[in-house]
Design a protein around this motif. Sequence first.
Motif, PDB file in Angstrom:
ATOM      1  N   UNK A   1      49.144  42.445  38.992  1.00 45.26           N
ATOM      2  CA  UNK A   1      49.389  43.728  39.689  1.00 45.26           C
ATOM      3  C   UNK A   1      48.539  44.952  38.953  1.00 45.26           C
ATOM      4  N   UNK A   2      48.597  44.987  37.841  1.00 46.12           N
ATOM      5  CA  UNK A   2      47.926  45.976  36.873  1.00 46.12           C
ATOM      6  C   UNK A   2      46.366  45.991  37.025  1.00 46.12           C
ATOM      7  N   UNK A   3      45.854  44.326  36.975  1.00 43.14           N
ATOM      8  CA  UNK A   3      44.536  44.055  37.148  1.00 43.14           C
ATOM      9  C   UNK A   3      44.059  44.627  38.390  1.00 43.14           C
ATOM     10  N   UNK A   4      44.844  44.345  39.562  1.00 47.20           N
ATOM     11  CA  UNK A   4      44.354  44.435  40.860  1.00 47.20           C
ATOM     12  C   UNK A   4      44.117  46.067  40.921  1.00 47.20           C
ATOM     13  N   UNK A   5      45.019  46.645  40.372  1.00 42.89           N
ATOM     14  CA  UNK A   5      45.168  48.119  40.721  1.00 42.89           C
ATOM     15  C   UNK A   5      43.812  48.885  39.970  1.00 42.89           C
ATOM     16  N   UNK A   6      43.481  48.403  38.691  1.00 36.78           N
ATOM     17  CA  UNK A   6      42.483  49.154  37.723  1.00 36.78           C
ATOM     18  C   UNK A   6      41.088  48.540  38.032  1.00 36.78           C
ATOM     19  N   UNK A   7      40.980  47.489  39.145  1.00 40.14           N
ATOM     20  CA  UNK A   7      39.690  46.791  39.227  1.00 40.14           C
ATOM     21  C   UNK A   7      39.386  47.020  41.026  1.00 40.14           C
ATOM     22  N   UNK A   8      40.543  48.009  41.271  1.00 39.55           N
ATOM     23  CA  UNK A   8      40.156  48.561  42.575  1.00 39.55           C
ATOM     24  C   UNK A   8      38.846  49.341  42.815  1.00 39.55           C
ATOM     25  N   UNK A   9      37.904  48.991  43.251  1.00 39.23           N
ATOM     26  CA  UNK A   9      36.506  49.769  43.125  1.00 39.23           C
ATOM     27  C   UNK A   9      36.608  50.865  43.937  1.00 39.23           C
TER      28      UNK A   9
END
Length: 670
Positions: free
Chosen positions: A100-108
């Motif tokens: 979840x954290x990775x998805x959020x911070x990699x959301x361009x």
Amino acid sequence: MTNPLLQDWDTPFDLAPFDAVEDAHFAPAFKTALEQARAEITAIADTPEPPSFANTIEALEASGKALDKVLAVFFSVAGADSNPARQALQREFGPELARFSSDMTSNAALFARIETLWEARDSLDLTPEQQRLLMLTHRRFRRAGAALTGAQEARMREIMARLAELGTAFTQNLLADEAGWHMALSEADLEGLPEFVVSAARAAGEELGQPGPVITLSRSLIVPFLQFSPRRDLREKAFRAWEARGAGGGETDNRAIAAETLALRQERAALLGYKSFADFKLETEMARTPAAVRDLLMAVWTPARARAEADARILTEMMHADGINEDLAPWDWRYYAEKRRRAEFDLDEAELKPYLQLDRMIEAAFACANRLFGLEFRRIDVPLYHPDCRAWEVTREGRHVAVFIGDYFARASKRSGAWCSSMRGQARTPQVQGPVVINVCNFAKGSPALLSYDDARTLFHEFGHALHHLLSNVTYESLSGTSVARDFVELPSQLYEHWLEVPEVLAEFATHAETGEAMPQAMLDKVLKAATFDMGFQTVEYVASALVDLAFHDGAAPADPMAKQAEVLEAIGMPAAIRMRHATPQFAHVFSGDGYSSGYYSYMWSEVMDADAFAAFEEAGDAFDPATAQRLEEHILSTGGSVEADALYTAFRGRLPGVEALLRGRGLAA
């Protein structure tokens, strides 16, 4: 079924309804709340409105509240009252949260909005706290890899998910090893042990369902056993079990986990463009660089090792006088140090301990907070996660401030150590929100429960962390309380320890468990005089751990962490009879997560400040000086992470401190 974790809580102070929460509630609540949080992040990223501080940064701040609520309850019980179901859920939730954290911070799209605001920051007419929140949000995304693309982005996701798995496994292995060992004692084995150790051993046996007293690997039980047992064979057996945690081979061995963790951290740092994980981690701390950390640690190591080596010679002579013509061993140090303390200071821990009742020390911590900051504590009857827990409403001038929860006793289901956590942080937006703060310790049970002096310091230490939460007064929850640089977070906790040693505090609250009489002045004098006794040992075991932690992360990751540990200890000349406070397979600070990785030094960095900060009260001539206390609250305890740490300390003290006050405080100054 109705899931209480997903309902509005109609409870006193909006506390979690622990009496209604079952383990079966956690997984469905987590899934629902995580989906909601994902939807909230998507809505922020995909809004057609141009980015603004309100629709992007404040919206991010307000997102995920349902998930926060579920996780606050879950992690409170998982750390302090674990069971197989909760351990399985930890293994399941960790990678999910990392994804979840990775998805959020990699959301361009989301990062583009943040980047736009960051570039336009000077024209946004933001308050200083809003500027700080924008900077921290931008930095957090950048350091999480938001600017990575393609294969690098995918690899970062894999790394973070795997690190979450490894941290959970490390913690659970350590808990299993600690819970899985005990040493039964016969009545003859109790000879020479003071009553408080015997009582604690019997209580531990009862909790484990054993027919007689036992020694467990709880620090509050094994340390006094090592101090007082005249049975060298039993001391060695207990110490070797303590030392073997996480390194016994089999499924609970943590050595391979440590090696993989270090390799993944180094790869993570390299992906982000840093030379080492230490360079990455220290960028946001007060220390800034590995070199600055090493300089501090070595400035303390040299006089500490000299003191420890001198002490070792004295303890060896004492052991030889007992007819044991061998080298001083790690299981001998505490026993002979205690004998030496009794001889040199006429101070017997067995005589001291009845004056350090747990309940009276809690009262002392509260009374100091009242005199310094006007806080009042009223016991409240609310459902909590374990019968050992107790709760208080915290008020000031009749106004509700917070709820404080204390969970003080060791048990097999609780991970070792002591910590402070927040089930809810302070905030003023979107509505005023008072914090809910928990102190967790591992003191031995007794009737009444008695503390060692070190235990009493731990209680004050953790309550100092609690005060950082209780007195927080910022707008945004993510900036509140202990949301500060890692090497600043220990300042309030270590500073508060000083009030335990204020003579009038001990005179009032150190009362005998049986007679109720105050600690005699002669004993009080001896306690204060002996405050720096054995400080060479204590400093060496801590600094060695901090230097090993730094060496693990400053440069290429070692393929064999145990070999690297041995290399570091040989290079610094570790005294043979002292072990690291936390050897690698038990180093939960560093391997249960990356909170203290490359950061175990932070206790000492903060101690440089806490020694100097308490000197401000001494210079005022009163440990409870109102003006100094007001400055402390205004510039440090209430501000959270809303201002850079060095600016906060300078505002309080007028300057940054040097190492001299620390060395004097530890009795290591030349």
